[in-house]
Design an enzyme around this catalytic site. Structure first.
Site, PDB file in Angstrom:
ATOM      1  N   THR A 138       0.822  -1.207   0.000  1.00 21.84           N
ATOM      2  CA  THR A 138       0.000   0.000   0.000  1.00 21.84           C
ATOM      3  C   THR A 138       0.859   1.261   0.000  1.00 21.84           C
ATOM      4  OG1 THR A 138      -1.560   1.267   1.381  1.00 21.84           O
ATOM      5  CG2 THR A 138      -0.070  -0.193   2.527  1.00 21.84           C
ATOM      6  N   ASP A 139       0.281   2.352  -0.470  1.00 20.63           N
ATOM      7  CA  ASP A 139       0.980   3.636  -0.402  1.00 20.63           C
ATOM      8  C   ASP A 139       1.027   4.188   1.018  1.00 20.63           C
ATOM      9  OD1 ASP A 139      -1.713   4.274  -0.159  1.00 20.63           O
ATOM     10  OD2 ASP A 139      -1.708   5.827  -1.697  1.00 20.63           O
ATOM     11  N   GLU A 140       0.250   3.621   1.922  1.00 22.75           N
ATOM     12  CA  GLU A 140       0.209   4.136   3.288  1.00 22.75           C
ATOM     13  C   GLU A 140       1.525   3.929   4.034  1.00 22.75           C
ATOM     14  OE1 GLU A 140      -3.359   3.640   5.567  1.00 22.75           O
ATOM     15  OE2 GLU A 140      -4.526   3.107   3.799  1.00 22.75           O
ATOM     16  N   TYR A 151      -1.784  -0.432  10.958  1.00 20.17           N
ATOM     17  CA  TYR A 151      -1.909  -1.106   9.661  1.00 20.17           C
ATOM     18  C   TYR A 151      -0.719  -0.822   8.763  1.00 20.17           C
ATOM     19  CZ  TYR A 151      -3.136  -1.480   4.732  1.00 20.17           C
ATOM     20  OH  TYR A 151      -3.097  -1.740   3.381  1.00 20.17           O
ATOM     21  N   LYS A 202       2.342  -3.303   7.294  1.00 18.02           N
ATOM     22  CA  LYS A 202       2.612  -3.492   5.871  1.00 18.02           C
ATOM     23  C   LYS A 202       4.037  -3.079   5.525  1.00 18.02           C
ATOM     24  CE  LYS A 202       0.452  -4.719   2.930  1.00 18.02           C
ATOM     25  NZ  LYS A 202       0.334  -6.092   2.352  1.00 18.02           N
TER      26      LYS A 202
END
Length: 375
Positions: free
Chosen positions: A154-156, A179, A183
């Site tokens: 993810t870009d998060e 989260y 990741k």
């Protein structure tokens, strides 16, 4: 206009045994459906069948294709946290390609209970890497040449942007939620297994996905379903947090390209050129309802501002130049068209939404408020 995409069968080439983790989830399910529809590959779907897992969309595809295709989808109902079961599942699948999508992915849930995110996203990825490494070392030289483990992230993991700039493959990691931290850890593990053990890997980091069959706890389905029911629509904080929206089928295009034609050890950022504030997304959905149900207009009157999410990242945006330049990927949907199609889909599939919510024990309420829980 997007460039002409190779077919799924062309991309796979001689790869005929595909292991997809999280294939009963939103993005994983879209990958599985594409593989079943557009290739002859056997798909091994490793999924723990958790709260957001559902096989309805895959069953519909198999029904369309005919009973002779049933054996091409092999469900492996296994939790990645069970190392022995994972090793046996990988041996059984004997894959030519592994696409690792299994993850706990809802930020609000990670705030309420971070422990499961560490277990699933970090320990689960470690167990998969160990099993796949053992499998890879036993392959013939010819199969080794074609083999890849594709880790979908993810870009998060990159944190939060200001008004300017976009995330790219060289952006430093700066996760802000349980989260995204879990990741980020899994991304680093995958790269470590590549550099230390020679495992051929490809990584992708994507922006916010949306589209049909998404478990109805994320922004777009939540707003659509609440507008349909005439319930209040929650909008976090000032509503000006920005996300880069990516239609799920466009993401599948990118995933298959990266998995099959990406350079081993390389990462690719995938974004939909779809930056919108949460306020803009909610307003667009309300406007669509105004057109389809004018007797209840304006639906914007249902919007209710609520306390912001803890640590809410202000802006995400991705520069997908690398995957576009190197692999020829371009999104096929703009956010306005994709959003309209998605909202229409949820309106015509409210029975499915009610069923999966009931199965998951989720009442549609807000999550992530209690920060005191630790597991």
């Amino acid at each position: 206009m997007a460039q002409s995409m190779p077919t799924t069968a062309e991309l796979l080439g001689t790869r005929q045994r595909i292991l997809v983790t999280g294939g009963a989830g939103f993005i994983g399910g879209a990958v599985v459906r594409r593989l079943l529809r557009e290739s002859d590959a056997v798909v091994f779907n490793l999924d723990k069948m958790g709260y957001a897992s559902d096989l309805t969309s895959i069953e519909e595809v198999i029904k369309e294709l005919g009973v002779e295709h049933q054996q091409r989808h092999q469900l492996q109902a296994i939790d990645l946290c069970d190392a022995d079961a994972v090793e046996k599942a990988v041996q059984q699948a004997n894959p030519d390609l592994v696409m690792h999508l299994a993850a706990e992915s809802h930020v609000d849930r990670s705030i309420s209970g971070p422990g499961v995110f560490i277990e699933s996203n970090v320990t689960g990825t470690y167990n998969l890497l160990q099993a796949v490494r053992s499998h890879f070392e036993q392959l013939t030289p010819e199969r080794r040449e074609q083999f890849r483990l594709h880790h979908i992230s993810t870009d998060e993991v990159f944190g939060s942007l200001g008004r300017e700039g976009r995330f790219s493959e060289t952006t430093p990691y700066d996760p802000r939620s349980p989260y995204s931290a879990s990741k980020a850890a899994s991304d680093h593990l995958v790269q470590a297994w590549h550099h230390t053990f020679g495992l051929p890997v490809v990584l992708t980091n994507c922006s916010n996905n949306y589209g049909p069959w998404q478990f109805p706890e994320k922004l777009i389905p939540v707003v659509a379903l609440k507008a349909a029911a005439g319930d209040s629509i929650p909008l976090y904080g000032d509503g000006l947090n920005i996300r880069d929206w990516l239609y799920v089928e466009d993401h599948v295009d990118a995933l298959l390209l990266a998995a099959c034609r990406g350079t081993s050890g390389r990462s690719y950022c995938v974004g939909g050129h779809g930056e919108k504030t949460n306020q803009e997304v909610v307003n667009a959905i309300c406007h669509q309802f105004d057109q389809e149900r004018p007797e209840s207009a304006p639906h914007a009157k249902l919007i209710q501002r609520v306390t912001d999410r803890p640590g809410h990242d202000r802006r995400y945006a991705i520069d997908p130049s690398r995957i576009s330049t190197e692999l020829g990927w371009q999104p096929r949907h703009n956010v306005e068209e994709g959003l309209a199609e998605t909202v229409a889909w949820y309106l015509s599939h409210q029975d499915w939404c009610q069923t999966v919510r009931k199965q998951a024990g989720y009442d549609g309420g807000r999550l992530g408020i209690n920060q005191a829980k630790t597991n």
